[in-house]
Scaffold this active site. Structure first.
Site, short mmCIF file in Angstrom:
data_model
loop_
_atom_site.label_atom_id
_atom_site.label_comp_id
_atom_site.label_asym_id
_atom_site.label_seq_id
_atom_site.Cartn_x
_atom_site.Cartn_y
_atom_site.Cartn_z
N HIS A 267 0.88 -1.19 0.00
CA HIS A 267 0.00 0.00 0.00
C HIS A 267 0.91 1.23 0.00
O HIS A 267 1.67 1.43 -0.93
CB HIS A 267 -0.93 -0.11 1.22
CG HIS A 267 -2.07 0.84 1.26
ND1 HIS A 267 -2.46 1.63 0.20
CD2 HIS A 267 -2.96 1.14 2.27
CE1 HIS A 267 -3.51 2.36 0.55
NE2 HIS A 267 -3.82 2.08 1.80
N HIS A 306 -2.52 -2.24 -9.72
CA HIS A 306 -3.47 -1.62 -8.79
C HIS A 306 -4.74 -2.45 -8.78
O HIS A 306 -5.13 -2.97 -9.82
CB HIS A 306 -3.79 -0.19 -9.24
CG HIS A 306 -4.35 0.65 -8.15
ND1 HIS A 306 -5.69 0.65 -7.85
CD2 HIS A 306 -3.75 1.48 -7.28
CE1 HIS A 306 -5.89 1.47 -6.84
NE2 HIS A 306 -4.74 1.98 -6.46
N ASP A 362 2.73 5.42 -6.78
CA ASP A 362 3.98 5.28 -6.03
C ASP A 362 5.21 5.13 -6.92
O ASP A 362 6.33 5.19 -6.42
CB ASP A 362 3.91 4.06 -5.11
CG ASP A 362 3.00 4.32 -3.93
OD1 ASP A 362 3.04 5.46 -3.44
OD2 ASP A 362 2.28 3.42 -3.52
N1 ACO Z 1 4.60 -7.00 -10.53
C1 ACO Z 1 4.46 -8.21 -11.15
N2 ACO Z 1 3.32 -8.89 -11.22
C2 ACO Z 1 2.23 -8.34 -10.66
C3 ACO Z 1 2.28 -7.07 -10.03
C4 ACO Z 1 3.52 -6.40 -9.98
N3 ACO Z 1 3.63 -5.22 -9.39
N4 ACO Z 1 1.06 -6.75 -9.56
C5 ACO Z 1 0.26 -7.77 -9.89
N5 ACO Z 1 0.97 -8.72 -10.57
C6 ACO Z 1 0.45 -9.96 -11.16
C7 ACO Z 1 0.16 -11.01 -10.11
O1 ACO Z 1 1.28 -11.84 -9.90
C8 ACO Z 1 -1.00 -11.75 -10.73
O2 ACO Z 1 -0.50 -12.57 -11.74
P1 ACO Z 1 -1.16 -14.04 -11.97
O3 ACO Z 1 -2.54 -13.75 -12.46
O4 ACO Z 1 -0.28 -14.70 -12.97
O5 ACO Z 1 -1.15 -14.73 -10.63
C9 ACO Z 1 -1.80 -10.64 -11.43
O6 ACO Z 1 -0.81 -9.63 -11.75
C10 ACO Z 1 -2.90 -10.02 -10.57
O7 ACO Z 1 -2.29 -9.60 -9.35
P2 ACO Z 1 -3.05 -9.56 -7.96
O8 ACO Z 1 -2.04 -9.72 -6.86
O9 ACO Z 1 -4.20 -10.52 -7.98
O10 ACO Z 1 -3.63 -8.10 -7.98
P3 ACO Z 1 -4.23 -7.35 -6.73
O11 ACO Z 1 -5.31 -6.48 -7.24
O12 ACO Z 1 -4.54 -8.28 -5.63
O13 ACO Z 1 -2.98 -6.48 -6.22
C11 ACO Z 1 -1.47 -4.73 -5.87
C12 ACO Z 1 -2.85 -5.12 -6.40
C13 ACO Z 1 -1.34 -5.17 -4.41
C14 ACO Z 1 -1.34 -3.21 -5.91
C15 ACO Z 1 -0.38 -5.40 -6.75
O14 ACO Z 1 -0.51 -4.98 -8.09
C16 ACO Z 1 1.03 -5.16 -6.23
O15 ACO Z 1 1.49 -5.89 -5.35
N6 ACO Z 1 1.75 -4.11 -6.77
C17 ACO Z 1 3.06 -3.79 -6.28
C18 ACO Z 1 2.97 -2.98 -4.99
C19 ACO Z 1 2.47 -1.58 -5.23
O16 ACO Z 1 2.95 -0.87 -6.10
N7 ACO Z 1 1.51 -1.16 -4.38
C20 ACO Z 1 0.99 0.20 -4.42
C21 ACO Z 1 -0.44 0.20 -4.87
S1 ACO Z 1 -1.00 1.87 -4.99
C22 ACO Z 1 -1.33 2.28 -3.40
O17 ACO Z 1 -1.60 1.52 -2.55
C23 ACO Z 1 -1.23 3.66 -3.09
#
Ligand code: ACO
Length: 430
Positions: A267, A306, A362
């Site tokens: 987050h 996201h 971010d």
């Molecule tokens: N890098 C690589 N792969 C990713 C990323 C990433 N940053 N984000 C998602 N994926 C992939 C997952 O591995 C998954 O792949 P799969 O379908 O093969 O298993 C798919 O994309 C969907 O990902 P989820 O984890 O189901 O997506 P979710 O909506 O639960 O997560 C989140 C959203 C937590 C923001 C995620 O994208 C992430 O971890 N990003 C990196 C951390 C980040 O930048 N957080 C800031 C968010 S903005 C904020 O809070 C202000």
């Protein structure tokens, strides 16, 4: 005629009509779907609330597919260009842009609340010299509930309004104290002749000069970043704010919990993680290797992806422009080239394209904060300062919403069936 959903229960052959309102059914309407009189009724299973609306809200609108973000109907792009953080905070909290007189008194009310109780200094002394400023900030915010015990009267509008002003005003002062504690410098009292962000920079960076003068471009850039971070509807930390607040805890305790949720690397801690990642990658030449690792499941591309945005986060676009202005003053952050290359490759790569992973807020904010002289640990704190306005607006909306009750999800129990206690000497376990 109201829209309805017709559900046939194959177990009993019965049909049920469930009303649809605003594109949603009420989960409690499913409870009437039962196999027998003593059946609890049907529940929904939705870990991480991926498809559950827990409230009605008039504050922030996001269209994740189109990359649209509105505060009270106003596009984020227009607010970032024309508004100030305090004006935007007023809009978020009270629903309308203030007139000149209302804005003047709002700014004055916030300004007069920027001082911290002297006891806060004693609390600060208890922290290790290298304590993470986010840990300090959320602890001190929680501790303020003991300084303002009236805050627990959350149903009293006048008292609630006072705490809202106190929190918006004091969170930057606490953040600055945390930074000064980490750097071993004396705490700086607020300078009420400066703007909200100008004063924050003063409390952070003032040394021996008689009056600190913030650089106008950096002061405005920080204000824009604060506008962009002011609210983002029902995210993890906001849901915590509403969840704790639903027990009628005071706003300081609720906000400490929300800040704790923001601290996590998935987050608000993501901007800190982005900088660590860029440092670890080290040079443009290592970018393809890093992308390969991420695609192989070894780590994530921090600052990408996201839950709601499935296109470019509109805040990331504005931040990219702001970065150019800041780097014009501070010099270019050498990590920017690595970030740009990561973005270029990721936006062309099938793995990221098919999963709709784009830069989020971010991805670039940490680069700006670093160029402005903030250590990485301060990044989530810089997020928490403006989000305080959003958390408080959502908290108050929740308290005044007759539909809301104490938050209490259901569970699907998967543990052991009832069994008798086994005396210690008769247990099979080692
Ligand atoms: N890098 C690589 N792969 C990713 C990323 C990433 N940053 N984000 C998602 N994926 C992939 C997952 O591995 C998954 O792949 P799969 O379908 O093969 O298993 C798919 O994309 C969907 O990902 P989820 O984890 O189901 O997506 P979710 O909506 O639960 O997560 C989140 C959203 C937590 C923001 C995620 O994208 C992430 O971890 N990003 C990196 C951390 C980040 O930048 N957080 C800031 C968010 S903005 C904020 O809070 C202000």
């Amino acid at each position: 005629m109201t829209d309805t959903l017709t559900i046939t229960d194959n177990r009993t052959g019965k049909q049920y009509e469930v009303p649809i309102q605003d594109g949603a059914i009420r989960a409690t309407d499913l409870r009437k779907i039962k196999t027998s009189g003593d059946d609890f009724g049907l529940m929904t299973y939705d870990p991480a609330y991926q498809n559950t609306a827990a409230c009605r809200s008039r504050i922030t609108y996001i269209d994740g597919d189109k990359g649209v973000l509105l505060y009270r109907g106003y596009p984020i792009e227009q607010l970032a260009e024309q508004s100030t953080f305090l004006e935007t905070a007023y809009l978020i909290l009270f629903g309308e842009l203030p007139g000149a007189a209302a804005l003047e008194s709002w700014v004055r009310e916030i300004t007069v609340h920027t001082m911290l109780h002297e006891n806060v200094k004693k609390l600060m002394e208890g922290f290790q010299y290298d304590a993470h400023p986010m840990g300090i900030m959320l602890s001190i915010v929680g501790a303020l509930s003991t300084i303002y015990p009236e805050a627990k009267r959350v149903q009293d509008d006048e008292i609630r309004q006072r705490q809202i002003r106190r929190l918006i005003a004091k969170v930057p002062s606490i953040a600055a104290y945390a930074y000064r504690h980490n750097t071993g410098r004396p705490y700086i009292y607020p300078d009420n002749s400066l703007s909200f962000t100008g004063n924050f920079l003063n409390m952070l960076f003032k040394m021996t000069e008689v009056q600190y003068r913030p650089h106008p471009i950096l002061e405005r850039a920080l204000d824009v970043l604060f506008i962009l971070h002011a609210d983002h509807e029902q995210n993890c930390s906001t849901s915590v704010m509403r969840g704790i607040g639903s027990s009628q805890a005071d706003p300081y305790s609720s906000l400490a919990g929300a800040a704790a949720a923001l601290y996590g690397p998935l987050h608000g801690g993501a901007n800190e993680a982005v900088l660590r990642m860029l440092k670890e990658i080290g040079s443009i030449a290592h970018v393809p290797e890093f992308i390969k690792r991420v695609k192989g499941g070894d780590g994530r591309l921090m600052g990408f992806g996201h839950r709601v945005y499935k296109s470019y986060d509109p805040r990331a676009r504005i931040i990219k422009q702001t970065a150019d202005q800041v780097f014009g003053v501070t010099g270019r952050n050498p990590l920017l080239d690595i970030a740009l290359e990561l973005e270029r490759i990721a936006l062309e790569d099938d793995y990221f394209v098919t999963r709709k992973l784009y830069p989020n807020v971010d991805f670039y904010s940490g680069l700006i904060y670093q160029a402005m002289g903030f250590p990485n640990e301060m990044f989530p704190v810089l997020f928490a300062i403006p989000r305080t306005a959003g958390w408080l607006a959502q908290w108050e909306e929740m308290l005044l919403d007759p539909d809301q009750k104490i938050a209490r999800p259901r569970q699907i129990y998967t543990g052991a069936a009832p069994r008798d206690y086994v005396p210690r000497e008769k247990r099979q376990q080692p």
